[in-house]
Each structure stands twice: as C-alpha cells, then as structure tokens.
Enzyme design. Sequence first.
Site, PDB file in Angstrom:
ATOM      1  N   CYS A 138      50.034  14.281  -8.856  1.00  0.00           N
ATOM      2  CA  CYS A 138      47.944  14.726  -7.587  1.00  0.00           C
ATOM      3  C   CYS A 138      50.329  14.633  -7.011  1.00  0.00           C
ATOM      4  CB  CYS A 138      47.407  13.809  -7.704  1.00  0.00           C
ATOM      5  SG  CYS A 138      46.856  14.386  -5.749  1.00  0.00           S
TER       6      CYS A 138
ATOM      7  N   HIS B 117      40.657  18.243 -11.901  1.00  0.00           N
ATOM      8  CA  HIS B 117      41.601  17.025 -10.554  1.00  0.00           C
ATOM      9  C   HIS B 117      40.916  18.169 -10.269  1.00  0.00           C
ATOM     10  CE1 HIS B 117      45.078  15.168  -9.539  1.00  0.00           C
ATOM     11  NE2 HIS B 117      44.889  16.397  -8.741  1.00  0.00           N
ATOM     12  N   GLU B 118      41.519  19.491  -9.764  1.00  0.00           N
ATOM     13  CA  GLU B 118      41.008  19.532  -8.663  1.00  0.00           C
ATOM     14  C   GLU B 118      39.431  19.913  -8.046  1.00  0.00           C
ATOM     15  OE1 GLU B 118      43.360  19.984  -6.617  1.00  0.00           O
ATOM     16  OE2 GLU B 118      44.474  20.001  -8.414  1.00  0.00           O
TER      17      GLU B 118
ATOM     18  N   HIS C 270      38.494  16.381  -6.385  1.00  0.00           N
ATOM     19  CA  HIS C 270      39.219  16.507  -4.990  1.00  0.00           C
ATOM     20  C   HIS C 270      38.038  17.269  -4.292  1.00  0.00           C
ATOM     21  CE1 HIS C 270      43.792  14.766  -5.018  1.00  0.00           C
ATOM     22  NE2 HIS C 270      44.248  15.703  -5.761  1.00  0.00           N
TER      23      HIS C 270
END
Length: 204
Positions: free
Chosen positions: A116, A158-159, A162
């Site tokens: 990351c 993953h995004e 976030h």
Amino acid sequence: MQGESVDAYPRTVPEAARGAVRRVTVVGEDVLHRACREVADIGSPELGRLVDDMFATLHVCEGAGLAANQVGVDLALFVWDCTDEWGVRHVGHLANPVLDDLPAARRSLAEEAEGCLSVPGPYRVVPRPDHAVARGVDKDGRELVIEGQGYFARCLQHEADHLLGRLYLDRLARRERASALREMADLRDGVFARRAARAGELGK
C-alpha cells in the site's frame, strides 16, 4: 480502459500528464481511518482536477491504485492503473463505488502479497476473493460496472477498503500487523526518497 477495451493506450495516461502530485497520507493519519463522504459534485472542474492529480500521484509512486483519502481528501473515489497476471492493463476511476456481494460459486479465495502506498515499504499476504465487481460512476456521472479477476480484483477490493477507512493492515493478525509497521519504519525514508527522485525526473 474505464471498462472498455482499446488496442493501445499511452504509458503515461493523459490525466497523469495534466495533474499535479499530491502528498500521500500515511497509516495513522485520521483521514485514512474513517469512512469517506459520497462524491456530490459530479461533473465539476474540481473533481476533474482531483482525478488528474490522483493519477499523477499514482504515476510518480508507481502504484496500482490510489484512493482519495490517500491524498488527504475524504471522498469516495479511487483511480487505478495496473496490469494483471495475464498482461492486461486496466486504467480508470470510480466515484461512489459499491462492491457486489458475489456468490461463492463465482469466486475463490486467493492468498497473495499486498502492499500500500500509505504503508510505505512492507508487503504481506492478504486473503481476498479472486473476482470482484464494482459499480459506481465516473467523474462526469456515467454509470460504470467494473469487473476484475486476479490481481485487478485485488486492486478493486483494496481501494474499496480504503474508502471505508480500512487498510490492508487491518486484515492482518495483530503480530503480523506489528511486524509490518516495524518494517515500514525501517523502509519509509527510502521509499519517500525514491518517490521524490521520480517526481523530479518526471518534472512533477
């Protein structure tokens, strides 16, 4: 690109060429640890500039994806520019994304190393489904459905994490998380130096 196939695309995407590099936030900063606000100003010049700047920042950092809170903006928006394990390059952005809850028959769990830009340095194995479908809109309000397999599916998940205030560290056991943070403390200065050097080389 953006859910459509093209024969060729510039190595440096037009948005990155236009945009300015922004500072990347680091684990521990509040904006990374809370859910992002919905993007309301769809179609605005400000949103267009943010997308450009995020692509420029991603390009300098040589990442696969970047969420808005990683440049200090708590909006539900992320961009990506990544090549999957089959050699297919994926480029695009998505505002107000929602991941489909896929049935087990359409996915299996993949355990791969993940890093990351906001955790500079370490990589750790993170189990994630190998298939993802994200729905949202682009900066101009066009509805999009983005489907990913393998590495690109990992990038989308993953995004999306976030934007909910989660880092890949939050998916690790306590001991593994502590190990990653110690490693980050040792590596971060070198990562920051490489980013600064690359920004200089690219005139950013």
